[in-house]
Motif scaffolding. Sequence first.
Motif, PDB file in Angstrom:
ATOM      1  N   GLN A   1      25.932 -70.947 -36.278  1.00 36.79           N
ATOM      2  CA  GLN A   1      25.710 -72.993 -36.036  1.00 36.79           C
ATOM      3  C   GLN A   1      27.632 -72.757 -34.877  1.00 36.79           C
ATOM      4  O   GLN A   1      28.267 -71.596 -34.776  1.00 36.79           O
ATOM      5  CB  GLN A   1      26.401 -73.385 -36.624  1.00 36.79           C
ATOM      6  N   THR A   2      27.255 -73.791 -34.151  1.00 38.81           N
ATOM      7  CA  THR A   2      28.418 -73.742 -32.983  1.00 38.81           C
ATOM      8  C   THR A   2      29.410 -74.813 -34.136  1.00 38.81           C
ATOM      9  O   THR A   2      29.689 -76.250 -34.006  1.00 38.81           O
ATOM     10  CB  THR A   2      28.788 -74.362 -31.680  1.00 38.81           C
ATOM     11  N   ALA A   3      30.911 -74.336 -33.907  1.00 42.11           N
ATOM     12  CA  ALA A   3      32.049 -75.329 -34.398  1.00 42.11           C
ATOM     13  C   ALA A   3      32.464 -76.637 -33.443  1.00 42.11           C
ATOM     14  O   ALA A   3      31.860 -76.676 -32.880  1.00 42.11           O
ATOM     15  CB  ALA A   3      32.675 -74.704 -34.573  1.00 42.11           C
ATOM     16  N   ALA A   4      32.705 -78.257 -34.665  1.00 42.73           N
ATOM     17  CA  ALA A   4      33.332 -78.490 -33.404  1.00 42.73           C
ATOM     18  C   ALA A   4      34.982 -78.444 -33.544  1.00 42.73           C
ATOM     19  O   ALA A   4      35.525 -77.630 -34.479  1.00 42.73           O
ATOM     20  CB  ALA A   4      32.918 -79.668 -34.199  1.00 42.73           C
TER      21      ALA A   4
ATOM     22  N   ARG B   1      30.433 -67.116 -29.392  1.00 45.42           N
ATOM     23  CA  ARG B   1      29.663 -67.971 -30.882  1.00 45.42           C
ATOM     24  C   ARG B   1      30.235 -66.743 -31.521  1.00 45.42           C
ATOM     25  O   ARG B   1      30.853 -66.945 -32.232  1.00 45.42           O
ATOM     26  CB  ARG B   1      28.760 -68.533 -31.035  1.00 45.42           C
ATOM     27  N   GLN B   2      29.950 -65.493 -31.677  1.00 47.48           N
ATOM     28  CA  GLN B   2      29.901 -64.506 -32.934  1.00 47.48           C
ATOM     29  C   GLN B   2      31.171 -63.947 -33.196  1.00 47.48           C
ATOM     30  O   GLN B   2      32.274 -63.653 -33.896  1.00 47.48           O
ATOM     31  CB  GLN B   2      28.802 -63.257 -32.583  1.00 47.48           C
ATOM     32  N   ALA B   3      31.740 -63.888 -31.944  1.00 44.96           N
ATOM     33  CA  ALA B   3      33.134 -63.069 -31.909  1.00 44.96           C
ATOM     34  C   ALA B   3      34.452 -64.408 -32.631  1.00 44.96           C
ATOM     35  O   ALA B   3      34.899 -63.907 -33.098  1.00 44.96           O
ATOM     36  CB  ALA B   3      34.042 -62.725 -30.657  1.00 44.96           C
ATOM     37  N   LEU B   4      34.203 -65.890 -31.974  1.00 39.71           N
ATOM     38  CA  LEU B   4      34.528 -66.655 -32.816  1.00 39.71           C
ATOM     39  C   LEU B   4      34.652 -66.772 -34.665  1.00 39.71           C
ATOM     40  O   LEU B   4      35.234 -66.995 -35.456  1.00 39.71           O
ATOM     41  CB  LEU B   4      33.899 -67.804 -32.277  1.00 39.71           C
TER      42      LEU B   4
ATOM     43  N   VAL C   1      30.248 -73.277 -43.957  1.00 38.36           N
ATOM     44  CA  VAL C   1      30.876 -71.625 -43.715  1.00 38.36           C
ATOM     45  C   VAL C   1      29.656 -70.892 -43.623  1.00 38.36           C
ATOM     46  O   VAL C   1      30.569 -69.614 -42.394  1.00 38.36           O
ATOM     47  CB  VAL C   1      31.521 -71.982 -44.895  1.00 38.36           C
ATOM     48  N   SER C   2      29.066 -69.868 -43.640  1.00 42.36           N
ATOM     49  CA  SER C   2      28.272 -69.068 -43.299  1.00 42.36           C
ATOM     50  C   SER C   2      27.821 -69.157 -41.478  1.00 42.36           C
ATOM     51  O   SER C   2      27.617 -68.185 -41.922  1.00 42.36           O
ATOM     52  CB  SER C   2      26.937 -69.334 -44.745  1.00 42.36           C
ATOM     53  N   LYS C   3      27.025 -70.331 -41.805  1.00 41.99           N
ATOM     54  CA  LYS C   3      26.556 -70.794 -40.423  1.00 41.99           C
ATOM     55  C   LYS C   3      27.853 -69.890 -39.446  1.00 41.99           C
ATOM     56  O   LYS C   3      27.703 -69.596 -38.127  1.00 41.99           O
ATOM     57  CB  LYS C   3      25.483 -72.072 -40.417  1.00 41.99           C
ATOM     58  N   LEU C   4      28.666 -70.285 -39.699  1.00 45.23           N
ATOM     59  CA  LEU C   4      30.051 -71.363 -38.570  1.00 45.23           C
ATOM     60  C   LEU C   4      30.543 -69.491 -38.412  1.00 45.23           C
ATOM     61  O   LEU C   4      31.070 -68.646 -37.245  1.00 45.23           O
ATOM     62  CB  LEU C   4      30.563 -71.680 -39.074  1.00 45.23           C
TER      63      LEU C   4
END
Length: 279
Positions: free
Chosen positions: A47-50, A9-12, A39-42
Amino acid sequence: MTTDFQQSRQALGRRLRELRGPRTQRDLAAVLGWPQAKVSKLETGRQTAAAEDVMAWAQATGHPAATEELVARLQGLETRTRSWRRQLRAGHRPVQDVLTIEYEQSAVLRAWEGAMVVGMLQTADYARAMFTRYAELHQAPKDIDEAVRARVRRQQLLFEPGRQFHIVMWEAAMYADVAPPEVLAAQIDRLGTLIGLDTVTLGIVPFGARLSIPPANGFWLYDDRLAIVEDWHAELWIDDPDSVALYRRVWDTLDASAVYGTSVRRILARARARFADLV
């Protein structure tokens, strides 16, 4: 949340930050119509994106060609961690249908469960109680009857020649007061009918048994190719060989503390007597 999942998730998030380029988070948030915090959390992997999030991100940053890549990265995340929030948007029935495919593709299945009777051995009434409790917890659509029917249909696999189910449960699962007493009593009776079935091996780790590891999360192993582990927030679908092998060692270790046959019947009889007194 698993370490592998968080790292992915961090790599994304780093890739999303790269696509944002020189514009600020506030500017991008304004274009997307999102709070800046999202935006910051993604970008930081908090946060996991949809799927719609990454598609919108690619368009808003001027990199529509990156859409396929971002969606593929997200699908890679979901292969490992399938959040209940997303899975249960359409209710429990679709989740049951997806699991049935894995059962049908497997010849040898192993399960460990310490908190409740495993789904493959549940009566319809017990399953209904479980689906109801979890639908309330996750605030999911209550397609309870359809989910129960799907689970009961899958149980026909218990009687198919050539398939083996090796199931180990903790004795505590017999006493979990998660349904009316008459439902729990009938559930224990059902377990007794499965002892001796040539496709099912049922073991119970009794209270007081010496344990080499704690009786933690429940999980299923499918032909030693896939482990599905349930947590409160998600199902973890784990298919890398080293991790699957670890879960197999966990299962073998718990199985070494289990009893079988006549000893299981005695445990069931004790539990049955408790609920019979409450009916």
